[in-house]
Design an enzyme around this catalytic site. Structure first.
Site, PDB file in Angstrom:
ATOM      1  N   ARG A  46       0.866  -1.178   0.000  1.00 47.24           N
ATOM      2  CA  ARG A  46       0.000   0.000   0.000  1.00 47.24           C
ATOM      3  C   ARG A  46       0.899   1.223   0.000  1.00 47.24           C
ATOM      4  O   ARG A  46       2.111   1.131   0.216  1.00 47.24           O
ATOM      5  CB  ARG A  46      -0.935   0.022   1.208  1.00 47.24           C
ATOM      6  CG  ARG A  46      -0.236   0.214   2.562  1.00 47.24           C
ATOM      7  CD  ARG A  46      -1.253   0.562   3.637  1.00 47.24           C
ATOM      8  NE  ARG A  46      -0.690   0.631   4.974  1.00 47.24           N
ATOM      9  CZ  ARG A  46      -0.089   1.690   5.502  1.00 47.24           C
ATOM     10  NH1 ARG A  46       0.100   2.785   4.768  1.00 47.24           N
ATOM     11  NH2 ARG A  46       0.354   1.665   6.744  1.00 47.24           N
TER      12      ARG A  46
ATOM     13  N   ASP B  81       9.081   7.881  11.979  1.00 50.47           N
ATOM     14  CA  ASP B  81       7.884   7.886  11.138  1.00 50.47           C
ATOM     15  C   ASP B  81       7.986   9.091  10.193  1.00 50.47           C
ATOM     16  O   ASP B  81       9.001   9.306   9.564  1.00 50.47           O
ATOM     17  CB  ASP B  81       6.626   7.907  12.016  1.00 50.47           C
ATOM     18  CG  ASP B  81       5.409   7.314  11.335  1.00 50.47           C
ATOM     19  OD1 ASP B  81       5.201   7.599  10.140  1.00 50.47           O
ATOM     20  OD2 ASP B  81       4.642   6.589  11.987  1.00 50.47           O
TER      21      ASP B  81
END
Length: 295
Positions: A104, A198
Site C-alpha cells: 500500500r 515515522d
C-alpha cells in the site's frame, strides 16, 4: 541535545484514530487535513479543533495532498486518485505496482515544482517491497528495497532530500541533482530507542523534525544531523507533524492507537488524537500539486 522549547503538545481533536497520518496544512482554507489509513477516512480540522469534517475513502489511503485548482491527490494501494471533497468524486491519476499486490502507499510530500514524492510499503510489514517514487505526470522510481518507507521531505534550498527507512531506524539524506534525480544516499540520523522514525517535516531553517512511533516524542535535528531537542507526547504513537497557522509556527501532529493493548490505551486516553504545539522557527509553506506538468 538541548532541553527543548518547553512546549507541551495539546490535543485539539481527540478522535481516537487507528492510524492518523499525513497531516498537511491547507493554505487557502487555513485548516489541517489528514488521513486515518486503517479506517479509510480523510479528516479536516481547524487550528483550534473546530469545524471538523470526515470523508470516506475507497481503501487504505496513505496521504491526501492538495492540488492546484482544488481537491486532493490521494495515495491508495497501487494507484493515485484525485478526490473532490465538494462532490465526493474520485478520478484516476495513475496506477503502478501491479507486481507488488501486498503493498500500500504510505507517506507523501509535494515538492516546490508541484511534483509528488511518495513511498510504498508492505502492508504486512515483513517484506522489503517498498519503493520511493516521484510523480509529475510521469512516474519514476528513486529508491527500493524498504519494508516501510516514510518521511519524504526537502531542505529549504532544495539541494537535500530526506527519506526514511522506518524499520532500519534511519533517516537518509540524498543530494538532489540538477535534473531532479537523487544521488549520494547517506545516513542523516539514526533514531535511538525507544521507537521508530515515522513522518518527517522540515522547517524554514532547515531543521528536520521526525515523529517517533512507539517513542512518544517528536525529535528535531539540525541540518548537520545533530539532535537538538525532543518534544514529549502523552501518547506512544506519534506519526508526523505539519507546520501551520497564519505564521506557520504551530506544529500539528497526528497520532495512532494501532498496536496498543488495553492497558496502553487506558494509560493514554488521547491516543489517536491530533495535537498542536508552538515552535520558534516557522515551517516551510505547503506546496500544491501541479497535475499538468507544464504548469
Amino acid at each position: 541535545m538541548t532541553a527543548g522549547t518547553g512546549a507541551t503538545p495539546r490535543c485539539i481533536w481527540p478522535l481516537g484514530a487507528t492510524l492518523g497520518e499525513g497531516p498537511v496544512w491547507h493554505p487557502a482554507e487555513q485548516a489541517l487535513y489528514f488521513v486515518d489509513i486503517k479506517q479509510h477516512k480523510l479528516h479536516r480540522v481547524d487550528a483550534d479543533g473546530g469545524n471538523t469534517r470526515t470523508w470516506d475513502m475507497p481503501g487504505e489511503t496513505g496521504f491526501a495532498l492538495p492540488v492546484d485548482g482544488g481537491g486532493f491527490v490521494c495515495g491508495l494501494a497501487g494507484k493515485l486518485v484525485r478526490f473532490d471533497p465538494a462532490t465526493g468524486a474520485f478520478t484516476p491519476v495513475t496506477e503502478f505496482e501491479a507486481d507488488r499486490p501486498g503493498n500500500r502507499l504510505n507517506d507523501g510530500h509535494v515538492a516546490h515544482d508541484g511534483a509528488i514524492w511518495f513511498g510504498s510499503m508492505d502492508n504486512a510489514e515483513t517484506s522489503a517491497s517498498g519503493a520511493l517514487y516521484r510523480y509529475d505526470g510521469e512516474l519514476t522510481k528513486h529508491d527500493d528495497g524498504i519494508i516501510i518507507t516514510n518521511g519524504p521531505a526537502f531542505s529549504p534550498d532544495r539541494k537535500t532530500f530526506y527519506h526514511t527507512d522506518t524499520f532500519g531506524k534511519t533517516v537518509h539524506a540524498f543530494d538532489v541533482e540538477a535534473d531532479g534525480t537523487l544521488a549520494n544516499k547517506r545516513v542523516f540520523a539514526t533514531i535511538a530507542e525507544p521507537g521508530w522514525p515515522d513522518g518527517t517535516a522540515v522547517d524554514a531553517a532547515g531543521n528536520v523534525w521526525v515523529a517517533v512511533f512507539r517513542g512518544a516524542r517528536v525529535e528535531q535535528y539540525s541540518p548537520a544531523g545533530e539532535l537538538l531537542q525532543a518534544i514529549a507526547f502523552p501518547v506512544p504513537n506519534v506519526t508526523k507533524i505539519a507546520f501551520g497557522g497564519p505564521d506557520l509556527k504551530t506544529a500539528f501532529a497526528t497520532t495512532a492507537t494501532k498496536g496498543l493493548n488495553d492497558e496502553e490505551r487506558a494509560a493514554a486516553p488521547l491516543a489517536g488524537g491530533v495535537f498542536a504545539f508552538p515552535v520558534d522557527v516557522p515551517g516551510l509553506p505547503q506546496h500544491l500539486i501541479a497535475l499538468d506538468p507544464a504548469k
